[in-house]
Design a protein around this motif. Structure first.
Motif, mmCIF file in Angstrom:
data_model
loop_
_atom_site.group_PDB
_atom_site.id
_atom_site.type_symbol
_atom_site.label_atom_id
_atom_site.label_comp_id
_atom_site.label_asym_id
_atom_site.label_seq_id
_atom_site.Cartn_x
_atom_site.Cartn_y
_atom_site.Cartn_z
ATOM 1 N N PHE A 217 0.848 -1.185 0.000
ATOM 2 C CA PHE A 217 0.000 0.000 0.000
ATOM 3 C C PHE A 217 0.884 1.235 0.000
ATOM 4 O O PHE A 217 1.875 1.286 0.728
ATOM 5 N N ASN A 218 0.525 2.230 -0.810
ATOM 6 C CA ASN A 218 1.238 3.501 -0.730
ATOM 7 C C ASN A 218 0.303 4.649 -1.079
ATOM 8 O O ASN A 218 -0.700 4.492 -1.760
ATOM 9 N N THR A 219 0.624 5.797 -0.527
ATOM 10 C CA THR A 219 -0.124 7.031 -0.750
ATOM 11 C C THR A 219 0.885 8.100 -1.129
ATOM 12 O O THR A 219 1.932 8.221 -0.498
ATOM 13 N N TYR A 220 0.565 8.866 -2.163
ATOM 14 C CA TYR A 220 1.457 9.941 -2.571
ATOM 15 C C TYR A 220 0.649 11.067 -3.201
ATOM 16 O O TYR A 220 -0.494 10.889 -3.595
ATOM 17 N N VAL B 39 0.599 14.204 -6.098
ATOM 18 C CA VAL B 39 1.156 14.736 -7.343
ATOM 19 C C VAL B 39 0.287 15.903 -7.778
ATOM 20 O O VAL B 39 -0.923 15.750 -7.938
ATOM 21 N N ALA B 40 0.903 17.056 -7.944
ATOM 22 C CA ALA B 40 0.207 18.265 -8.414
ATOM 23 C C ALA B 40 -1.073 18.529 -7.629
ATOM 24 O O ALA B 40 -2.111 18.850 -8.197
ATOM 25 N N GLY B 41 -1.008 18.354 -6.307
ATOM 26 C CA GLY B 41 -2.152 18.645 -5.453
ATOM 27 C C GLY B 41 -3.179 17.531 -5.353
ATOM 28 O O GLY B 41 -4.140 17.647 -4.604
ATOM 29 N N SER B 42 -3.002 16.444 -6.087
ATOM 30 C CA SER B 42 -3.941 15.324 -6.018
ATOM 31 C C SER B 42 -3.337 14.185 -5.198
ATOM 32 O O SER B 42 -2.169 13.839 -5.359
ATOM 33 N N LEU B 43 -4.152 13.600 -4.323
ATOM 34 C CA LEU B 43 -3.714 12.515 -3.463
ATOM 35 C C LEU B 43 -4.097 11.170 -4.096
ATOM 36 O O LEU B 43 -5.245 10.962 -4.479
ATOM 37 N N PHE B 44 -3.129 10.271 -4.197
ATOM 38 C CA PHE B 44 -3.344 8.960 -4.799
ATOM 39 C C PHE B 44 -3.097 7.874 -3.756
ATOM 40 O O PHE B 44 -2.116 7.936 -3.022
ATOM 41 N N ASN B 45 -3.979 6.889 -3.704
ATOM 42 C CA ASN B 45 -3.813 5.697 -2.864
ATOM 43 C C ASN B 45 -3.703 4.500 -3.797
ATOM 44 O O ASN B 45 -4.551 4.318 -4.663
ATOM 45 N N LYS B 46 -2.673 3.689 -3.616
ATOM 46 C CA LYS B 46 -2.459 2.533 -4.490
ATOM 47 C C LYS B 46 -2.315 1.270 -3.647
ATOM 48 O O LYS B 46 -1.795 1.307 -2.536
ATOM 49 N N ALA B 47 -2.750 0.169 -4.223
ATOM 50 C CA ALA B 47 -2.533 -1.145 -3.617
ATOM 51 C C ALA B 47 -2.066 -2.080 -4.721
ATOM 52 O O ALA B 47 -2.597 -2.059 -5.830
ATOM 53 N N LYS B 48 -1.056 -2.879 -4.423
ATOM 54 C CA LYS B 48 -0.545 -3.878 -5.354
ATOM 55 C C LYS B 48 -0.613 -5.222 -4.646
ATOM 56 O O LYS B 48 -0.088 -5.385 -3.559
ATOM 57 N N PHE B 49 -1.284 -6.191 -5.272
ATOM 58 C CA PHE B 49 -1.501 -7.502 -4.672
ATOM 59 C C PHE B 49 -0.556 -8.526 -5.289
ATOM 60 O O PHE B 49 -0.384 -8.546 -6.499
ATOM 61 N N ILE C 257 -0.134 -12.265 -6.192
ATOM 62 C CA ILE C 257 -0.903 -13.491 -6.360
ATOM 63 C C ILE C 257 -0.027 -14.508 -7.071
ATOM 64 O O ILE C 257 0.399 -14.295 -8.209
ATOM 65 N N LYS C 258 0.267 -15.585 -6.386
ATOM 66 C CA LYS C 258 1.109 -16.687 -6.854
ATOM 67 C C LYS C 258 2.483 -16.208 -7.267
ATOM 68 O O LYS C 258 3.384 -16.210 -6.457
ATOM 69 N N THR C 259 2.696 -15.774 -8.503
ATOM 70 C CA THR C 259 4.050 -15.429 -8.953
ATOM 71 C C THR C 259 4.171 -14.019 -9.518
ATOM 72 O O THR C 259 5.194 -13.677 -10.084
ATOM 73 N N LYS C 260 3.123 -13.181 -9.378
ATOM 74 C CA LYS C 260 3.253 -11.843 -9.934
ATOM 75 C C LYS C 260 2.452 -10.818 -9.131
ATOM 76 O O LYS C 260 1.535 -11.151 -8.403
ATOM 77 N N TRP C 261 2.850 -9.557 -9.279
ATOM 78 C CA TRP C 261 2.153 -8.442 -8.645
ATOM 79 C C TRP C 261 1.019 -7.992 -9.556
ATOM 80 O O TRP C 261 1.197 -7.828 -10.748
ATOM 81 N N ILE C 262 -0.168 -7.793 -8.989
ATOM 82 C CA ILE C 262 -1.331 -7.313 -9.703
ATOM 83 C C ILE C 262 -1.605 -5.892 -9.255
ATOM 84 O O ILE C 262 -1.753 -5.624 -8.070
ATOM 85 N N LEU C 263 -1.649 -4.971 -10.203
ATOM 86 C CA LEU C 263 -1.862 -3.561 -9.854
ATOM 87 C C LEU C 263 -3.316 -3.263 -9.645
ATOM 88 O O LEU C 263 -4.179 -3.750 -10.267
#
Length: 57
Positions: free
Chosen positions: A34-37, A39-49, A51-57
């Motif tokens: 999980f990360n929050t950042y 950019v240009a005044g906009s707040l973004f929350n991201k999660a990357k999961f 699953i088995k052998t790869k990251w799913i955005l």
């Protein structure tokens, strides 16, 4: 694009090195990053999961 996860002293917090001069703090819990950042005044929350052998955005 390849990123590097860097361990910190806290086993739930990592740094995500984007290999372009940007390093973002990320939290890790239950196979998810999980990360929050802002950019240009906009707040973004991201999660990357992971699953088995790869990251799913």
């Amino acid at each position: 694009m390849a990123y590097t996860l860097i361990r910190t002293e806290n086993h739930h917090i990592y740094e995500l090195d984007e290999k372009n001069g940007i390093v973002l703090p990320v939290a890790y819990s239950k196979n998810t990053l999980f990360n929050t950042y802002k950019v240009a005044g906009s707040l973004f929350n991201k999660a990357k999961f992971f699953i088995k052998t790869k990251w799913i955005l």
